[in-house]
Design a protein around this motif. Sequence first.
Motif, PDB file in Angstrom:
ATOM      1  N   ASP A  69       0.814  -1.219   0.000  1.00 29.17           N
ATOM      2  CA  ASP A  69       0.000   0.000   0.000  1.00 29.17           C
ATOM      3  C   ASP A  69       0.852   1.274   0.000  1.00 29.17           C
ATOM      4  O   ASP A  69       0.394   2.332   0.422  1.00 29.17           O
ATOM      5  CB  ASP A  69      -0.970   0.012   1.182  1.00 29.17           C
ATOM      6  N   TYR A  71       4.073   3.411  -2.485  1.00 27.91           N
ATOM      7  CA  TYR A  71       4.602   3.468  -3.848  1.00 27.91           C
ATOM      8  C   TYR A  71       5.630   4.580  -3.997  1.00 27.91           C
ATOM      9  O   TYR A  71       5.686   5.523  -3.204  1.00 27.91           O
ATOM     10  CB  TYR A  71       3.471   3.713  -4.849  1.00 27.91           C
ATOM     11  N   CYS A  84      -0.297   5.117  -0.468  1.00 31.95           N
ATOM     12  CA  CYS A  84      -1.329   5.226  -1.497  1.00 31.95           C
ATOM     13  C   CYS A  84      -2.603   5.826  -0.896  1.00 31.95           C
ATOM     14  O   CYS A  84      -2.947   5.552   0.260  1.00 31.95           O
ATOM     15  CB  CYS A  84      -1.650   3.849  -2.087  1.00 31.95           C
ATOM     16  N   CYS A 101      -3.572   0.355  -6.233  1.00 33.30           N
ATOM     17  CA  CYS A 101      -2.254   0.780  -5.762  1.00 33.30           C
ATOM     18  C   CYS A 101      -1.240  -0.306  -6.094  1.00 33.30           C
ATOM     19  O   CYS A 101      -1.474  -1.489  -5.854  1.00 33.30           O
ATOM     20  CB  CYS A 101      -2.301   1.018  -4.253  1.00 33.30           C
ATOM     21  N   ASN A 106       0.214   5.184  -7.618  1.00 36.26           N
ATOM     22  CA  ASN A 106      -0.751   5.517  -6.581  1.00 36.26           C
ATOM     23  C   ASN A 106      -2.128   4.965  -6.945  1.00 36.26           C
ATOM     24  O   ASN A 106      -2.449   4.794  -8.119  1.00 36.26           O
ATOM     25  CB  ASN A 106      -0.824   7.037  -6.421  1.00 36.26           C
ATOM     26  N   ARG A 107      -2.935   4.686  -5.940  1.00 37.10           N
ATOM     27  CA  ARG A 107      -4.315   4.259  -6.189  1.00 37.10           C
ATOM     28  C   ARG A 107      -5.103   5.439  -6.762  1.00 37.10           C
ATOM     29  O   ARG A 107      -4.987   6.570  -6.298  1.00 37.10           O
ATOM     30  CB  ARG A 107      -4.955   3.777  -4.888  1.00 37.10           C
TER      31      ARG A 107
END
Length: 206
Positions: A69, A71, A84, A101, A106-107
Amino acid sequence: MLFTHLFIFFQTSLFVCGVLASDPPPTKWQHDDPISGKTLYCDWCKPGEYMNRPCTEHTPTECLPCPWDHYTEYHNQEIECLLCQQCNLQDHEHEHEALPCTAEQNRQCECDDGYYLRLEFCFPHTKCQKGEGVREKGTPWKNTRCMRCRPGTFSDEESSTAECRAHTNCTARGECVVRQGNRKRDNMCGTCAVNGTGMLTCCYSP
């Protein structure tokens, strides 16, 4: 005069070479090593990694993969990965995950159907009023655009998706117009006939 030109050329050459020499190579970054006191050129960490330790005289940059989770999107010298973003939190309702993510990305969150993003929040699409129709349907990024129904068209509902509709053609149905439509209602069609007293009577046909 020749000596002066040569001196200026020599100074300029030194300046240009000095600028180039002081710049780190494109694949490296400049690091002042506190142990040796030397200026070193360290390798960048790749996307999806972060820097655990900078390089030394004897060891390269130590990079580690981003934890779950988190990045990093670019080559970097970050000491930790970025968290994220989260979707559909308590203060960010009516949104869903559009892209997951990953260690390198990124999500991405997106507003649900019927909502659009404004000031970082998802708002419902505007409903066009009766007598108006949708000119441009809303998307997750922009609101619905409405327009006044033109002559010969109508809208009898409040809707964020419905366009103005054409009035019913009573003649094409073999009927006559009992009540004329407007921009908020349709034509009312019916059958008309002359009764025994010579009066014209019309009956509504739903």
